[in-house]
Design a protein around this motif. Structure first.
Motif, mmCIF file in Angstrom:
data_model
loop_
_atom_site.group_PDB
_atom_site.id
_atom_site.type_symbol
_atom_site.label_atom_id
_atom_site.label_comp_id
_atom_site.label_asym_id
_atom_site.label_seq_id
_atom_site.Cartn_x
_atom_site.Cartn_y
_atom_site.Cartn_z
ATOM 1 N N VAL A 64 14.735 -19.847 -34.245
ATOM 2 C CA VAL A 64 13.604 -18.919 -34.195
ATOM 3 C C VAL A 64 12.337 -19.595 -34.700
ATOM 4 O O VAL A 64 11.253 -19.419 -34.143
ATOM 5 N N LEU A 65 12.471 -20.386 -35.749
ATOM 6 C CA LEU A 65 11.316 -21.120 -36.259
ATOM 7 C C LEU A 65 10.809 -22.125 -35.221
ATOM 8 O O LEU A 65 9.603 -22.292 -35.043
ATOM 9 N N LEU A 66 11.729 -22.791 -34.539
ATOM 10 C CA LEU A 66 11.329 -23.754 -33.515
ATOM 11 C C LEU A 66 10.645 -23.052 -32.353
ATOM 12 O O LEU A 66 9.686 -23.581 -31.791
ATOM 13 N N ARG A 67 11.136 -21.870 -32.006
ATOM 14 C CA ARG A 67 10.499 -21.082 -30.951
ATOM 15 C C ARG A 67 9.076 -20.676 -31.348
ATOM 16 O O ARG A 67 8.139 -20.777 -30.559
ATOM 17 N N ASP A 68 8.928 -20.238 -32.589
ATOM 18 C CA ASP A 68 7.605 -19.813 -33.050
ATOM 19 C C ASP A 68 6.626 -20.986 -33.065
ATOM 20 O O ASP A 68 5.452 -20.838 -32.715
ATOM 21 N N ARG A 69 7.111 -22.150 -33.459
ATOM 22 C CA ARG A 69 6.225 -23.319 -33.507
ATOM 23 C C ARG A 69 5.763 -23.713 -32.109
ATOM 24 O O ARG A 69 4.583 -23.997 -31.891
ATOM 25 N N VAL A 70 6.673 -23.709 -31.148
ATOM 26 C CA VAL A 70 6.280 -24.102 -29.792
ATOM 27 C C VAL A 70 5.371 -23.043 -29.176
ATOM 28 O O VAL A 70 4.465 -23.362 -28.402
ATOM 29 N N LEU A 71 5.577 -21.777 -29.527
ATOM 30 C CA LEU A 71 4.687 -20.714 -29.038
ATOM 31 C C LEU A 71 3.260 -20.955 -29.515
ATOM 32 O O LEU A 71 2.309 -20.918 -28.720
ATOM 33 N N LEU A 72 3.096 -21.216 -30.809
ATOM 34 C CA LEU A 72 1.760 -21.446 -31.359
ATOM 35 C C LEU A 72 1.128 -22.707 -30.778
ATOM 36 O O LEU A 72 -0.066 -22.708 -30.420
ATOM 37 N N GLU A 73 1.907 -23.772 -30.681
ATOM 38 C CA GLU A 73 1.377 -25.036 -30.143
ATOM 39 C C GLU A 73 0.926 -24.877 -28.696
ATOM 40 O O GLU A 73 -0.112 -25.418 -28.296
ATOM 41 N N THR A 82 5.785 -8.758 -28.692
ATOM 42 C CA THR A 82 6.410 -9.429 -29.832
ATOM 43 C C THR A 82 5.676 -10.724 -30.159
ATOM 44 O O THR A 82 5.457 -11.051 -31.341
ATOM 45 N N ALA A 83 5.272 -11.459 -29.135
ATOM 46 C CA ALA A 83 4.558 -12.718 -29.361
ATOM 47 C C ALA A 83 3.237 -12.472 -30.079
ATOM 48 O O ALA A 83 2.849 -13.255 -30.953
ATOM 49 N N ARG A 84 2.554 -11.392 -29.739
ATOM 50 C CA ARG A 84 1.289 -11.075 -30.427
ATOM 51 C C ARG A 84 1.539 -10.812 -31.905
ATOM 52 O O ARG A 84 0.772 -11.248 -32.767
ATOM 53 N N ARG A 85 2.597 -10.086 -32.205
ATOM 54 C CA ARG A 85 2.892 -9.795 -33.610
ATOM 55 C C ARG A 85 3.295 -11.055 -34.359
ATOM 56 O O ARG A 85 2.996 -11.207 -35.544
ATOM 57 N N ILE A 86 3.971 -11.960 -33.671
ATOM 58 C CA ILE A 86 4.358 -13.224 -34.306
ATOM 59 C C ILE A 86 3.115 -14.022 -34.703
ATOM 60 O O ILE A 86 3.003 -14.519 -35.815
ATOM 61 N N VAL A 87 2.153 -14.133 -33.777
ATOM 62 C CA VAL A 87 0.921 -14.873 -34.060
ATOM 63 C C VAL A 87 0.171 -14.232 -35.218
ATOM 64 O O VAL A 87 -0.258 -14.910 -36.163
ATOM 65 N N ALA A 88 0.014 -12.904 -35.174
ATOM 66 C CA ALA A 88 -0.710 -12.215 -36.239
ATOM 67 C C ALA A 88 0.000 -12.363 -37.580
ATOM 68 O O ALA A 88 -0.643 -12.526 -38.625
ATOM 69 N N GLY A 89 1.328 -12.321 -37.552
ATOM 70 C CA GLY A 89 2.078 -12.436 -38.798
ATOM 71 C C GLY A 89 1.949 -13.790 -39.450
ATOM 72 O O GLY A 89 1.769 -13.894 -40.664
ATOM 73 N N TYR A 90 2.022 -14.856 -38.653
ATOM 74 C CA TYR A 90 1.871 -16.197 -39.216
ATOM 75 C C TYR A 90 0.454 -16.423 -39.729
ATOM 76 O O TYR A 90 0.253 -17.096 -40.747
ATOM 77 N N ALA A 91 -0.537 -15.869 -39.035
ATOM 78 C CA ALA A 91 -1.919 -16.018 -39.497
ATOM 79 C C ALA A 91 -2.112 -15.348 -40.845
ATOM 80 O O ALA A 91 -2.728 -15.912 -41.762
ATOM 81 N N ARG A 99 7.460 -12.584 -51.604
ATOM 82 C CA ARG A 99 8.430 -11.615 -51.127
ATOM 83 C C ARG A 99 7.856 -10.205 -51.196
ATOM 84 O O ARG A 99 8.068 -9.375 -50.317
ATOM 85 N N THR A 100 7.120 -9.923 -52.249
ATOM 86 C CA THR A 100 6.595 -8.569 -52.406
ATOM 87 C C THR A 100 5.346 -8.342 -51.591
ATOM 88 O O THR A 100 4.995 -7.213 -51.296
ATOM 89 N N ALA A 101 4.645 -9.430 -51.219
ATOM 90 C CA ALA A 101 3.388 -9.290 -50.499
ATOM 91 C C ALA A 101 3.543 -9.561 -49.013
ATOM 92 O O ALA A 101 2.592 -9.893 -48.348
ATOM 93 N N ALA A 102 4.769 -9.453 -48.502
ATOM 94 C CA ALA A 102 5.006 -9.733 -47.081
ATOM 95 C C ALA A 102 4.160 -8.812 -46.221
ATOM 96 O O ALA A 102 4.100 -7.609 -46.474
ATOM 97 N N PRO A 103 3.457 -9.342 -45.217
ATOM 98 C CA PRO A 103 2.594 -8.522 -44.369
ATOM 99 C C PRO A 103 3.422 -7.619 -43.466
ATOM 100 O O PRO A 103 4.614 -7.848 -43.243
ATOM 101 N N PRO A 104 2.790 -6.577 -42.890
ATOM 102 C CA PRO A 104 3.506 -5.665 -42.005
ATOM 103 C C PRO A 104 4.145 -6.387 -40.833
ATOM 104 O O PRO A 104 5.174 -5.972 -40.333
ATOM 105 N N GLN A 105 3.526 -7.471 -40.377
ATOM 106 C CA GLN A 105 4.049 -8.180 -39.214
ATOM 107 C C GLN A 105 5.286 -9.005 -39.561
ATOM 108 O O GLN A 105 5.894 -9.604 -38.688
#
Length: 319
Positions: free
Chosen positions: A154-163, A245-254, A135-141
């Motif tokens: 939203v989680l399902l959307r993010d998973r299909v985006l990455l896949e 937004t999609a770019r930030r999502i990918v960077a954030g999960y990475a 929680r304290t180390a959450a990245p900027p993304q």
């Protein structure tokens, strides 16, 4: 000269079917070129010559323009000169012999296969309750990522985006531009509209199919609203997912998964590299990526050190 620039922009958009971004970049370059020509004493477009073109590029270089910028501006000048000559505005294609510096291309970070698999699983991990350290180390993304306990869609959307990005190697703009009807579930291919309006069919695998099935049955209906239209991927407010937004999502999960800094372009490059390492033909990879020439694919992909070592051990008598 102003009228010729307007006609050139119309040619790029209507005849060459270039994107609005490309038209804007080329027109900006041509306006800069013609302003420089006027300062050098040209009163008519027909007076444009190779000396003026080279002087313009030299000035750009002294002003600190990068090699990639100089290469693009030279390409803009050549395209404009060829068009102006065909249109009768120039007596000759004066920019045809114009040389440009070879653009230095830095390859994006390429994930290993296990790292790509970890990234694909990251939305599932995001759904688990984080500990205090997380929680304290959450990245900027993290502002673009669903928090623990947030709506499942939203989680399902993010998973299909990455896949889709990794499973097909398509561009982020192509992924965000997909409509529901572009997915052929029976053949497991997506119809993609790429650069220059070129259409291609790109296959995807079973993991992407599973993610699509769950997204379309449980995720998309929950997010869809009046502004959703036919868009396949939706933002949290129901509109078509934005590439930024999609770019930030990918960077954030990475970053959340502890992986190297990763972008959609990096996933595209990883997909191409893994295809080549698996034995895919370069021509097939070219078609999948939507490159108009094989040279683009050769620059875009690289052969891993492991593949070179394997070839050396197999072929060299002193290996």
């Amino acid at each position: 000269m102003r009228e010729s620039v307007d006609d050139f922009a119309d040619h790029l958009a209507r005849v060459r079917n270039r994107s609005a971004h490309t038209v804007r970049a080329y027109v900006t370059d041509v306006v800069s070129l013609l302003d420089h020509a006027v300062r050098m004493g040209c009163v008519d477009l027909a007076e444009l010559d190779l000396t003026v073109l080279r002087s313009w590029l030299a000035k750009q270089r002294t002003m600190g323009a990068a090699r990639t910028s100089l290469a693009r501006r030279a390409a803009s000048a050549r395209t404009f000169s060829a068009w102006a000559h065909r249109s009768g505005l120039l007596p000759a294609d004066v920019a045809a012999p114009l040389a440009s510096p070879k653009a230095h291309r830095e390859l994006p970070t390429v994930l290993r296969a296990d790292q790509a698999a970890a990234l694909m699983a990251a939305p599932g991990r995001a759904a688990a309750p984080p500990n205090a350290t997380d929680r304290t180390a959450a990245p900027p993304q993290a502002a673009d990522l669903p928090a623990a306990g947030q709506d499942e869609p939203v989680l399902l959307r993010d998973r299909v985006l990455l896949e889709l990005l990794y499973g097909t190697g398509i561009r982020i703009s192509e992924a965000c531009g997909l409509d529901v009807a572009d997915v052929d579930h029976g053949r497991r291919v997506v119809r993609v509209l790429g650069k220059g309006g070129r259409e291609r069919a790109v296959p995807y695998g079973v993991p992407a199919q599973r993610a699509l099935d769950v997204w379309l049955s449980r995720g998309r209906p929950a997010l869809a609203g009046p502004g959703s239209g036919s868009a396949l991927l939706l933002g949290a407010r129901g509109g078509r997912l934005n590439p930024t937004t999609a770019r930030r999502i990918v960077a954030g999960y990475a970053e959340r998964a502890g992986l190297p800094r990763t972008s959609p372009h990096g996933l595209r490059h990883s997909a191409a590299t893994h295809l080549l390492e698996g034995g895919a033909d370069l021509r097939a990879v070219q078609e999948l990526l939507g490159h108009s020439s094989l040279a683009s694919t050769q620059i875009y992909t690289h052969v891993s050190v492991e593949r070179l070592r394997a070839a050396y051990r197999q072929a060299h008598p002193r290996a």
